[in-house]
Enzyme design. Structure first.
Site, PDB file in Angstrom:
ATOM      1  N   TYR A 120       0.835  -1.208   0.000  1.00 32.01           N
ATOM      2  CA  TYR A 120       0.000   0.000   0.000  1.00 32.01           C
ATOM      3  C   TYR A 120       0.867   1.253   0.000  1.00 32.01           C
ATOM      4  O   TYR A 120       0.546   2.249  -0.650  1.00 32.01           O
ATOM      5  CB  TYR A 120      -0.934  -0.004   1.207  1.00 32.01           C
ATOM      6  N   ARG A 127       1.396   6.951  -6.671  1.00 29.85           N
ATOM      7  CA  ARG A 127       0.290   7.887  -6.889  1.00 29.85           C
ATOM      8  C   ARG A 127       0.743   9.326  -6.667  1.00 29.85           C
ATOM      9  O   ARG A 127       0.478  10.210  -7.489  1.00 29.85           O
ATOM     10  CB  ARG A 127      -0.878   7.539  -5.958  1.00 29.85           C
ATOM     11  N   TYR A 180      -0.735  12.743   7.029  1.00 27.98           N
ATOM     12  CA  TYR A 180      -0.324  11.688   7.954  1.00 27.98           C
ATOM     13  C   TYR A 180       1.175  11.770   8.239  1.00 27.98           C
ATOM     14  O   TYR A 180       1.968  12.085   7.335  1.00 27.98           O
ATOM     15  CB  TYR A 180      -0.629  10.308   7.362  1.00 27.98           C
ATOM     16  N   ARG A 193     -11.330  13.305   2.452  1.00 27.88           N
ATOM     17  CA  ARG A 193     -12.298  12.444   3.161  1.00 27.88           C
ATOM     18  C   ARG A 193     -13.621  12.348   2.420  1.00 27.88           C
ATOM     19  O   ARG A 193     -14.326  11.341   2.530  1.00 27.88           O
ATOM     20  CB  ARG A 193     -12.541  12.984   4.571  1.00 27.88           C
ATOM     21  N   GLU A 299     -13.982  -1.087   6.323  1.00 29.67           N
ATOM     22  CA  GLU A 299     -13.933   0.258   5.757  1.00 29.67           C
ATOM     23  C   GLU A 299     -15.248   0.502   5.044  1.00 29.67           C
ATOM     24  O   GLU A 299     -15.766  -0.395   4.365  1.00 29.67           O
ATOM     25  CB  GLU A 299     -12.755   0.396   4.790  1.00 29.67           C
TER      26      GLU A 299
END
Length: 308
Positions: A120, A127, A180, A193, A299
């Protein structure tokens, strides 16, 4: 039909005549072995294939899907992620529809490790590099998105884009994902979000994949019921933020359509029970998939559409 997602292990019986993202994962707690999520429009779309992207355009709406297979000795997930997003950005520029609204990212073994780095985190590296190479922001005005792991298959990215920027929304209970700290990897995830977008005459709300995270830390390890409730608390807060910016008066929890990604199949009834408490009979599909952090068991994502 602008495009669609197919949820379930069974591949389509015949090739779709539109962009189709196949989420190769079992549907849980349902007598339906497969589900389609379709994006429909009122006019005949224009079809195209560009650099491996199958896309359709209707007016100023663009939906596309790209899949890049991982092969032994071939490009790693970081490289494939960069390639997929770079191709998407080139298509958006060519179509003069530069703004990504929503992305769905699926990959095999999301919590596995390769070359000393979780997959991930490799995906996030690729990305972010593509966003920067395309002169796009990696903080603030970024699209809604999810990234989940499945048992196998290619890196699969589906997207919806338009002519105007989405209005990104954040959750005051959480650190924005793009901020983060470094303990979660060398590059932070590039998504908001939630996002409000405005197709002609409509308001479309996308709530990104939402998990049991407060601040930047995972909470309630090992307790899928508590994690589902915490996830829905986060969804509710994001919905309140959306209501403050909405042109339509805002959405209620019961008005949205939900997809829940569940790590362990046996947990699906528990997740469904909590969801029923919170959203009543709102549409819900549960899918077996791995969340981006190994300790997270569920999730939840959602979307809602209202006329203006």
């Amino acid at each position: 039909m602008l495009g669609a997602g197919l949820l379930g292990l069974q591949p389509p019986a015949v090739a779709a005549g539109w962009p189709l993202q196949h989420l190769r994962a079992p549907v849980l707690g349902s007598n339906q072995p497969a589900w389609h999520e379709a994006w429909q429009v009122a006019e005949a779309p224009l079809d195209g294939h560009t650099e491996g992207i199958r896309w359709r355009r209707a007016g100023d709406l663009l939906f596309g899907v790209i899949e890049l297979a991982e092969t032994p000795g071939g490009a790693d997930l970081r490289t494939l992620s960069t390639q997929a997003y770079a191709r998407i950005f080139r298509l958006l520029e060519a179509q003069a529809l530069p703004h990504l609204w929503r992305l769905w990212n699926y990959m095999a073994d999301i919590n596995g490790t390769a070359a000393g780095l979780e997959r991930y985190r490799q995906f996030n590296l690729g990305r972010a590099e593509a966003f920067e190479q395309g002169a796009r922001s990696v903080v603030g005005r970024v699209p809604a998105a999810c990234a989940l792991g499945v048992a196998g298959g290619p890196l699969s990215v589906a997207f919806l884009a338009g002519p105007t920027a989405a209005e990104p929304l954040e959750n005051p209970r959480q650190v924005s994902a793009y901020h983060y700290p470094a303990q979660y990897g060398p590059r932070s995830p590039t998504f908001s979000r939630a996002a409000l977008v405005y197709p002609p005459g409509q308001e479309l709300l996308f709530i990104s994949g939402t998990a049991s995270i407060v601040g930047h830390e995972s909470v309630h390890p090992g307790d899928v019921v508590a994690q589902t409730r915490e996830s829905m608390d986060n969804v509710a807060v994001v919905l309140e933020q959306a209501r403050r910016h909405s042109r339509s008066g805002g959405h209620a929890l019961s008005e949205l359509s939900y997809r829940a990604y569940v790590r362990h199949a046996a947990d699906a009834p528990l997740v469904q029970a909590v969801m029923a408490e919170r959203v009543g009979a709102a549409p819900l599909v549960c899918v077996l998939a791995d969340v981006c952090r190994a300790e997270l068991l569920v999730e939840i994502e959602a979307h809602g559409l209202r006329p203006l």
